[in-house]
Design a protein around this motif. Structure first.
Motif, short mmCIF file in Angstrom:
data_model
loop_
_atom_site.label_atom_id
_atom_site.label_comp_id
_atom_site.label_asym_id
_atom_site.label_seq_id
_atom_site.Cartn_x
_atom_site.Cartn_y
_atom_site.Cartn_z
N ALA A 89 -56.75 21.32 -74.85
CA ALA A 89 -56.13 21.67 -76.14
C ALA A 89 -57.20 21.78 -77.22
CB ALA A 89 -55.08 20.63 -76.51
N ALA A 90 -58.13 20.83 -77.20
CA ALA A 90 -59.22 20.87 -78.18
C ALA A 90 -60.09 22.10 -77.97
CB ALA A 90 -60.06 19.60 -78.08
N GLU A 92 -59.15 24.97 -76.71
CA GLU A 92 -58.41 26.15 -77.16
C GLU A 92 -58.46 26.28 -78.68
OE1 GLU A 92 -54.47 25.97 -75.62
OE2 GLU A 92 -55.11 26.08 -73.51
N GLU A 93 -58.27 25.16 -79.39
CA GLU A 93 -58.34 25.20 -80.85
C GLU A 93 -59.74 25.61 -81.31
OE1 GLU A 93 -57.99 22.22 -84.72
OE2 GLU A 93 -57.26 21.53 -82.77
N LEU A 94 -60.75 25.05 -80.64
CA LEU A 94 -62.13 25.38 -80.99
C LEU A 94 -62.41 26.86 -80.75
CD1 LEU A 94 -64.97 24.23 -81.82
CD2 LEU A 94 -65.44 24.02 -79.37
N THR A 95 -61.95 27.37 -79.61
CA THR A 95 -62.16 28.78 -79.27
C THR A 95 -61.52 29.68 -80.32
OG1 THR A 95 -62.26 28.29 -76.91
CG2 THR A 95 -61.76 30.55 -77.54
N GLU A 96 -60.30 29.35 -80.71
CA GLU A 96 -59.59 30.16 -81.70
C GLU A 96 -60.32 30.14 -83.04
OE1 GLU A 96 -55.17 30.40 -83.84
OE2 GLU A 96 -55.53 29.00 -82.19
N ARG A 97 -60.78 28.98 -83.45
CA ARG A 97 -61.50 28.87 -84.72
C ARG A 97 -62.82 29.65 -84.68
NH1 ARG A 97 -60.65 24.91 -88.51
NH2 ARG A 97 -58.82 23.59 -88.24
N GLN A 142 -66.62 24.20 -87.96
CA GLN A 142 -65.44 24.34 -87.09
C GLN A 142 -65.40 23.24 -86.05
OE1 GLN A 142 -63.21 26.53 -88.04
NE2 GLN A 142 -64.68 27.09 -89.65
N VAL A 146 -62.28 20.45 -85.60
CA VAL A 146 -61.59 20.13 -84.34
C VAL A 146 -61.77 18.65 -84.01
CG1 VAL A 146 -61.44 20.64 -81.88
CG2 VAL A 146 -61.86 22.49 -83.51
N SER A 149 -59.22 16.61 -85.88
CA SER A 149 -57.85 16.68 -85.37
C SER A 149 -57.70 16.06 -83.99
CB SER A 149 -57.38 18.14 -85.33
OG SER A 149 -58.20 18.91 -84.47
N HIS A 150 -58.81 15.68 -83.36
CA HIS A 150 -58.78 15.03 -82.04
C HIS A 150 -59.70 13.80 -82.08
CE1 HIS A 150 -57.44 19.14 -81.11
NE2 HIS A 150 -56.76 18.61 -80.11
#
Length: 735
Positions: A89-90, A92-97, A142, A146, A149-150
């Motif tokens: 999940a982390a 994916e969030e990092l990739t999106e950012r 970025q 992340v 948030s984690h």
């Protein structure tokens, strides 16, 4: 009294406030011009040398060059097993950012380590490789978001850009520390020499103003020859050393003439006398440093060109300050001293004695005694001792200092080590580049597949590969992974296997195909090879320049040859001492470094060029005093001893200042800068206290009047009155 140095000094002495104001305006204009135009930094293409450089150029033409990349490691904050769901999940969030950032070219799929404890996300950056470090902050922001948030996870970032940024910060911090050490020690040395805070402050202030002007000018000049990021470092190092030395030579001669005149000469006249002697020596010394340093351009390397430009600019500015601002300052200080002396006389107090240049310290008298009494024995013993220091050069190992040699105090390097441990298959990447006619694209692809097949059967490679072809089908690249660190023997063996075996037997058989291997290991291999190929050309040019400048300064072929031999001897001895200290491990704790078992590829050439130039400071100043006495009719033997004694305190002070400046760089974390600082400090000490105190006087005493061959003027002078003693003031020769 019509030389350039005298004419300029005369004008400055007659209009001191105008000269001082002019100098300050010059410094401000230089800084203003530099700030206005900015620095033209070297591009990635400027660093390309050898086969690696040619391969990179081929890849760039096909838009297939390797991009700079950052790696983000995701692990458990507790150090235990990684929660795969939370980590994914982390990621994916990092990739999106990351993908939303304009600096990012792409983000690879997350990769899990073999022990399943670390998840790695690789982010490729757009644009120039050299500019990538300026884009790191956006990525770090970025990663930090992340991480926030984690909180149960640990996100750490590394990569060439973040490592480069960390190295730059460490270099800046190190330079600040070096300056904090060097400036007080330099001021203390000058206080001991002059016994006056005011007189001690003059050399330091002029050196610092020269450095400021040179920094501004170097920004302007960078638009002619790009700056490789080392220009400011060398300006600080060389500027402080020569700036103080040149001012010191001039100041000491003015005070010597003041003490000798006993108040009978005005400050303006004293400045002119100093300009006619030490002023000329400063000009010749400066030109010698400039001429010898210019030979670095023959290395055809952007880093050496940047080093040469910085050195030349700061030396020329330092010479200019000693010819313009310094005479004006000396006149104003002299006039103040004269007014004080007048007031003391009116009050009936005795005049204060001006500290002049005496007959030499007891230490230097003791140093000269062996050469005076037993010149042949002194020469032989000194040369044998220096040759003993040269012996370790037989084991000299030159390598390009890679990323693996950087200090682990840099946070990105600590993460880099964890990356290598967790993902050994990612340690080294070789990039094979092939360019051929589009009609042969199928042949190239087949040949590269054969390379992959051979690599999969070779334990030096991991078997992982990636192949790409340009839009016009003319350029193809193949990336191969090696599970060894970039500075390991296995990594270099894998490069040799590619270049010598795999490629000649595959793509090498395609008619008209151009090919090469690039990557970090290829660069580390090709750069030292490039320098070794250029070294003979630079050294020959350096020897010729040194010989020519010495002959010009003293009108003597014998002294020209002697100067070349002595410079070679002192440089080789210093380099041998460097090998003894840095290629072993015995001095690691003492000097605070981890030995790489090698010497940085830029160090030997930089040492020879800079030392040859700086050695001319002592050579010109000492031999000029000897030559003055000989022209005044003093026999060469007595002139040698008197000249060296009379210049002893200046040589000692100059050597201490230079050694202090260079030794300050030993405290730096960057191993190559540490080696440069050490070897230059050692070379200055060897040159000042062994070569100039023992070898030079012994050689000149043995040569006698032959030292001045073929100068007829000097031989006529010594022959006309061989028993004449030194007059109260040596004759001034300004030809």
């Amino acid at each position: 009294m019509t030389s350039l140095s005298v004419r300029v000094a005369r004008q400055s002495a007659r209009h001191p406030w105008r000269a001082i104001a002019g100098w300050l305006v010059f410094v401000v204009l230089c800084l203003g011009a530099g700030s206005a135009v900015g620095v033209n930094s070297a591009k990635t293409a400027d660093y390309r040398v050898g086969e690696a450089g040619r391969a990179e150029a081929l890849a760039a033409e096909g838009n297939l060059e390797r991009r700079s990349a950052e790696q983000v490691l995701i692990s458990s904050r507790s150090g235990g097993a990684l929660d795969q769901g939370t980590a994914r999940a982390a990621a994916e969030e990092l990739t999106e950012r990351m993908r939303r950032l304009p600096e990012v070219a792409g983000v690879a799929d997350p990769l899990l380590s073999e022990d399943r404890r670390i998840l790695m996300v690789e982010v490729a950056l757009k644009g120039e490789e050299r500019d990538a470090k300026d884009k790191v902050d956006a990525l770090l922001a970025q990663t930090a978001a992340v991480q926030k948030s984690h909180p149960d996870l640990l996100l750490e970032e590394t990569g060439s850009p973040s490592v480069s940024k960390g190295v730059d910060k460490q270099r800046s911090d190190d330079l600040a520390l070096s300056e904090a050490i060097t400036l007080p020690v330099t001021l203390l040395t000058l206080l001991v020499v002059f016994g006056s805070v005011t007189m001690a402050a003059v050399p330091l202030l002029l050196a610092l103003s020269s450095i400021a002007a040179a920094v501004g000018l170097s920004m302007v000049v960078s638009h002619l020859t790009p700056d490789a990021g080392v220009g400011t470092n060398v300006i600080l190092m060389i500027g402080l050393a020569v700036g103080v030395d040149y001012t010191l030579f001039y100041l000491k001669r003015e005070r010597e003439e003041r003490a000798r005149s006993g108040g009978r000469l005005s400050s303006e006249a004293l400045v002119e006398l100093a300009a006619a002697t030490s002023g000329r020596a400063v000009v010749v010394s400066g030109l010698a440093v400039v001429a010898s340093t210019a030979t670095l351009y023959l290395a055809s390397d952007v880093i050496f060109s940047s080093l040469a430009t910085g050195t030349i600019v700061v030396v020329l500015v330092a010479v200019a300050s000693s010819l313009t601002a310094l005479p004006a300052l000396l006149v104003k200080l002299g006039q103040r001293a004269e007014r004080r002396a007048l007031r003391r006389a009116e009050r009936g107090k005795p005049a204060r004695r001006v500290r002049g240049e005496g007959g030499g310290s007891r230490v230097w008298s003791a140093l000269l005694r062996p050469a005076a009494r037993h010149p042949l024995a002194t020469l032989c013993v000194s040369v044998v001792a220096l040759l003993a220091l040269v012996v370790p050069l037989a084991g000299l190992k030159i390598t390009e200092m890679s990323r693996d040699t950087h200090s682990r105090d840099i946070p990105a390097m600590q993460v880099y080590d964890r990356l290598n441990d967790a993902f050994p298959e990612q340690r080294v990447t070789h990039q094979v580049v092939v360019r051929a006619d589009a009609s042969r694209s199928a042949e190239v692809t087949a040949a590269l597949r054969e390379v992959v097949r051979r690599a999969q059967a070779d334990p030096l490679f991991t078997g992982a590969s990636r192949m790409r072809t340009s839009a016009d089908d003319r350029t193809s690249t193949l990336e191969l992974k090696v599970p060894h660190l970039g500075n390991s023997d296995e990594a270099y063996d894998s490069l040799d296997r590619l270049r010598d075996d795999f490629l000649p037997a595959t793509v090498g058989r395609i008619a008209g195909a151009e090919y090469g291997v690039s990557g970090d290991v290829a660069r580390y291999t090709d750069y030292p090879a490039h320098q070794n190929a250029k070294l003979p050309l630079v050294l020959v040019a350096l020897l010729l320049v040194t010989f020519g400048m010495t002959v010009y300064a003293f009108r003597s072929v014998v002294l020209g040859l002697l100067g070349v031999v002595l410079n070679l001897l002192s440089a080789a001895a210093a380099l041998g001492l460097l090998v003894l200290v840095f290629q072993g491990t015995w001095a690691e704790g003492l000097l605070g470094f981890d030995s790489t078992g090698s010497i940085g590829s830029r160090v030997p050439l930089f040492l020879f060029v800079i030392l040859f130039g700086l050695s001319m400071d002592y050579q010109v100043f000492v031999v000029s005093r000897i030559r003055e006495a000989v022209l005044a009719g003093v026999p060469t033997r007595q002139a040698v001893l008197d000249g060296i004694r009379s210049s002893a305190s200046v040589v000692t002070s100059a050597a201490v200042v230079m050694t202090t400046v260079f030794a300050g760089f030993v405290f730096l974390h960057i191993i190559e800068m540490k080696q440069i600082g050490f070897v230059l400090a050692a070379a200055v000490l060897i040159d000042a206290f062994v070569v100039r105190a023992l070898v030079l006087p012994a050689a000149m005493l043995l040569l006698g009047e032959a030292s001045w061959w073929p100068s007829r003027a000097l031989r006529r002078t010594t022959a006309a009155d061989p028993g004449k003693r030194s007059p109260s003031r040596p004759a001034v020769d300004v030809r």
